[in-house]
Write a protein that holds these residues in place. Structure first.
Motif, PDB file in Angstrom:
ATOM      1  N   LEU A  56     -43.935 -14.618-143.486  1.00 25.62           N
ATOM      2  CA  LEU A  56     -43.595 -13.277-143.018  1.00 25.62           C
ATOM      3  C   LEU A  56     -42.546 -12.618-143.912  1.00 25.62           C
ATOM      4  O   LEU A  56     -42.630 -11.420-144.197  1.00 25.62           O
ATOM      5  N   ALA A  57     -41.564 -13.396-144.340  1.00 25.24           N
ATOM      6  CA  ALA A  57     -40.573 -12.831-145.270  1.00 25.24           C
ATOM      7  C   ALA A  57     -41.252 -12.406-146.563  1.00 25.24           C
ATOM      8  O   ALA A  57     -40.913 -11.359-147.144  1.00 25.24           O
ATOM      9  N   GLY A  58     -42.217 -13.208-147.024  1.00 20.54           N
ATOM     10  CA  GLY A  58     -42.970 -12.840-148.221  1.00 20.54           C
ATOM     11  C   GLY A  58     -43.777 -11.577-148.036  1.00 20.54           C
ATOM     12  O   GLY A  58     -43.868 -10.735-148.938  1.00 20.54           O
ATOM     13  N   GLY A  92     -45.520  -6.620-142.922  1.00 18.49           N
ATOM     14  CA  GLY A  92     -44.979  -7.896-142.469  1.00 18.49           C
ATOM     15  C   GLY A  92     -44.406  -7.815-141.071  1.00 18.49           C
ATOM     16  O   GLY A  92     -44.501  -8.757-140.284  1.00 18.49           O
ATOM     17  N   LEU A  93     -43.813  -6.657-140.739  1.00 20.03           N
ATOM     18  CA  LEU A  93     -43.267  -6.473-139.394  1.00 20.03           C
ATOM     19  C   LEU A  93     -44.373  -6.430-138.354  1.00 20.03           C
ATOM     20  O   LEU A  93     -44.192  -6.874-137.212  1.00 20.03           O
ATOM     21  N   ILE A  94     -45.540  -5.889-138.716  1.00 19.34           N
ATOM     22  CA  ILE A  94     -46.682  -5.871-137.795  1.00 19.34           C
ATOM     23  C   ILE A  94     -47.056  -7.291-137.400  1.00 19.34           C
ATOM     24  O   ILE A  94     -47.266  -7.592-136.219  1.00 19.34           O
ATOM     25  N   PHE A  95     -47.118  -8.178-138.387  1.00 14.69           N
ATOM     26  CA  PHE A  95     -47.458  -9.576-138.101  1.00 14.69           C
ATOM     27  C   PHE A  95     -46.386 -10.220-137.229  1.00 14.69           C
ATOM     28  O   PHE A  95     -46.697 -10.978-136.302  1.00 14.69           O
ATOM     29  N   ILE A 130     -34.171 -11.166-142.473  1.00 18.35           N
ATOM     30  CA  ILE A 130     -34.446 -12.059-143.610  1.00 18.35           C
ATOM     31  C   ILE A 130     -35.429 -11.419-144.586  1.00 18.35           C
ATOM     32  O   ILE A 130     -35.247 -11.478-145.808  1.00 18.35           O
ATOM     33  N   GLY A 131     -36.480 -10.785-144.069  1.00 17.65           N
ATOM     34  CA  GLY A 131     -37.483 -10.175-144.934  1.00 17.65           C
ATOM     35  C   GLY A 131     -36.931  -9.055-145.789  1.00 17.65           C
ATOM     36  O   GLY A 131     -37.126  -9.038-147.017  1.00 17.65           O
ATOM     37  N   GLY A 145     -44.170 -17.633-156.219  1.00 16.51           N
ATOM     38  CA  GLY A 145     -45.036 -16.914-155.282  1.00 16.51           C
ATOM     39  C   GLY A 145     -44.236 -16.255-154.177  1.00 16.51           C
ATOM     40  O   GLY A 145     -43.068 -16.605-153.907  1.00 16.51           O
ATOM     41  N   GLY A 146     -44.856 -15.284-153.507  1.00 16.86           N
ATOM     42  CA  GLY A 146     -44.176 -14.529-152.457  1.00 16.86           C
ATOM     43  C   GLY A 146     -43.711 -15.390-151.296  1.00 16.86           C
ATOM     44  O   GLY A 146     -42.728 -15.054-150.613  1.00 16.86           O
TER      45      GLY A 146
END
Length: 529
Positions: A87-89, A98-101, A310-311, A334-335
């Motif tokens: 999620l941070a990636g 990422g916030l949607i997930f 964190i993200g 990688g992300g």
């Protein structure tokens, strides 16, 4: 039996100097903490192995896990590598996506409470198939449920194995292949010897460590910006190439149907995940099951709130620092490694070592639970209840479970290699999509509708399962990103908006037709007589 764990403990101790050497002095703190985590979790497995002598202990910890303990372990299942790393990636790469997930995953467990948790605990013993078999014909239901469980488990395992492989490769400089083999070997060891007791306690330890690490990183990120979240977000917007656009949906903004499909997947998928549902058989009663979910929701929601910090912290601090970027300007490793680099930027080798060790413990705990679920489907649902129904004993059932564990471990290593470039949070959403379309429709209909028949359940379940897997293969995640084709045959990703309603509808229609056919057949026989 548990004495056979001693060589594994000795091997882990002996590996410490070798791992430190492989690290090339890059991060000795990370190596030391990594080995410490492995030793602690192997010690838990050795302790638990003495309590896993019966099938009830091996599969469900004898039903003696308290509601609070199971809640922490359940939270550990949910806040996995997909949360800490993936999620941070995603936030680093796409911002709002990422916030949607994160929000979607956080809303999943309450649906488990309202829809299935209490009824599941009253009807089941070890697996989801136990629940469905109370109303439907045992053999076809167990075969289908075992297959669906294995498919879901493998999708979920891929995400964890990819995260683990990338983490070890970054820390130790090991080749990705050897990193996968190391993770697979440890996973097999935990499940083969410790069963659900070991898996539960490893999850508890890991959940506490993960929450502590998340709080520490979030505090340091906010401290870097004077505890002003607006300043943090402003810096993240300035660093990202798309600037203000990252505060709006990116990938999921073009299609309403795709957005709805993703929302359905993330919110409802948890209620169909076999390794999550299996946790409700480890507590003594339905009240403890409800308590479990309460504590799990509290821990999970708190952690996903930290992911927002964190993200954006990784985007603001890591993505703008050339020290953490490769020659192409992408995050080194990688992300999925954004959180690991962020911890190094905030606290040097010590914090990076701690976070890396916790991340690895997270992955090991989740893959152990997943592997146990898959092995249970093979040994309990297929072997004990179908193939060896007349000759199976508890001893032989546990032996088959351990053999299945080895097979799943090998397969997960191979799939982890094949999908090594995928984002781990994204890969977890594919497992959710399959669960939404296969096990969830059958559970809901079996628990709430008296008209479900065996033929209807099998027809709906197979339609949903095959449809979800097929459309996933033909869609962007596999057809384009893995197989390298220019455009997907099926455009929606995930396909839940199509496959889940079709599964429900097929099960309903076939069940109604089946029930109408039965009186007609009885009348025909009466007339002939």
């Amino acid at each position: 039996m548990y004495r056979s764990l001693l060589p594994a403990l000795a091997l882990a101790v002996a590996a410490t100097p070798a791992l430190a050497a492989d690290a090339g002095g890059m991060n000795p703190a990370a190596v030391t903490m990594f080995v410490a985590i492995v030793l602690v979790t192997l010690g838990i497995t050795w302790w638990a192995a003495r309590r896993a002598s019966s099938a009830d202990q091996f599969y469900a910890a004898g039903g003696q896990i308290s509601g609070f303990q199971n809640g922490i372990a359940l939270a550990g299942d949910m806040i996995s590598a997909g949360a800490l790393l993936g999620l941070a990636g995603l936030i680093c790469a796409s911002g709002f996506d990422g916030l949607i997930f994160a929000v979607g995953y956080a809303t999943g467990l309450p649906f488990v409470v309202f829809l299935v948790a209490e009824r599941l605990r009253k009807l089941g013993r070890y697996t989801v198939a136990d629940v469905l078999s109370t109303r439907l014909s045992e053999t076809p239901i167990r075969i289908f449920t075992a297959v669906a469980t294995l498919v879901i488990v493998m999708f979920y395992l891929i995400a964890q194995m990819v995260g683990a492989g990338q983490l070890i490769r970054l820390l130790f400089g090991l080749d990705y292949l050897y990193a996968q083999i190391l993770v697979g070997a440890l996973m097999i060891c935990y499940v083969m010897f410790g069963g659900m007791v070991a898996t539960t306690w490893v999850q508890i330890v890991k959940a506490v460590l993960l929450l502590s690490a998340g709080i520490a990183i979030s505090f340091l990120v906010l401290a870097s910006f004077g505890f002003n979240y607006d300043s943090l977000v402003a810096r993240a917007i300035a660093v990202h190439p798309k600037h203000d656009a990252i505060m709006m949906p990116q990938v999921y903004s073009g299609s309403v149907w795709q957005s709805v499909s993703l929302g359905m997947t993330l919110m409802l998928g948890t209620a169909g995940l076999p390794h999550v549902l299996m946790r409700f058989f480890t507590v003594p009663d339905a009240r403890a099951a409800r308590v479990s979910v309460f504590w799990a929701v509290m821990c999970q929601s708190g952690f996903f709130a930290l992911i927002f910090v964190i993200g954006f912290g990784a985007l603001a601090i890591v993505a703008g620092d050339p020290a953490y970027l490769d020659a192409k300007g992408a995050i080194r490793g990688g992300g999925n490694m954004a959180t690991i680099h962020l911890s190094h930027a905030l606290g040097g080798d010590t914090l990076m070592g701690l976070v890396s060790a916790v991340a690895f413990a997270t992955i090991l705990a989740v893959v152990a639970g997943l592997t146990l679920t898959g092995a249970s489907a093979v040994s309990h649902d297929l072997y004990a209840r179908i193939i060896g129904r007349r000759s199976a004993t508890e001893r032989s059932e546990i032996r088959i479970s351990r053999l299945a564990t080895v097979g799943l471990g090998v397969l997960s290593v191979l799939l982890g290699i094949a999908f090594q470039t995928q984002n781990v949070a994204y890969m977890i959403s594919l497992a959710y999509a399959v669960s939404c379309s296969s096990t969830l429709p059958l559970l809901i209909l079996a628990l709430y509708w008296g008209g479900l028949t065996t033929r209807g359940a099998i027809a709906g379940g197979v339609t949903g399962l095959v449809g979800a897997v097929l459309l996933t293969v033909l869609g962007p995640p596999v057809w384009v990103k893995v197989l390298g084709n220019a455009a997907p045959i099926f455009p929606l990703d995930p396909p839940t908006i199509v496959t889940m309603p079709v599964a429900f509808l097929t099960a309903f229609v076939v069940s109604v037709m089946d029930r109408r056919r039965a009186p007609a057949a009885a009348l025909s026989q009466a007339v002939s007589a």
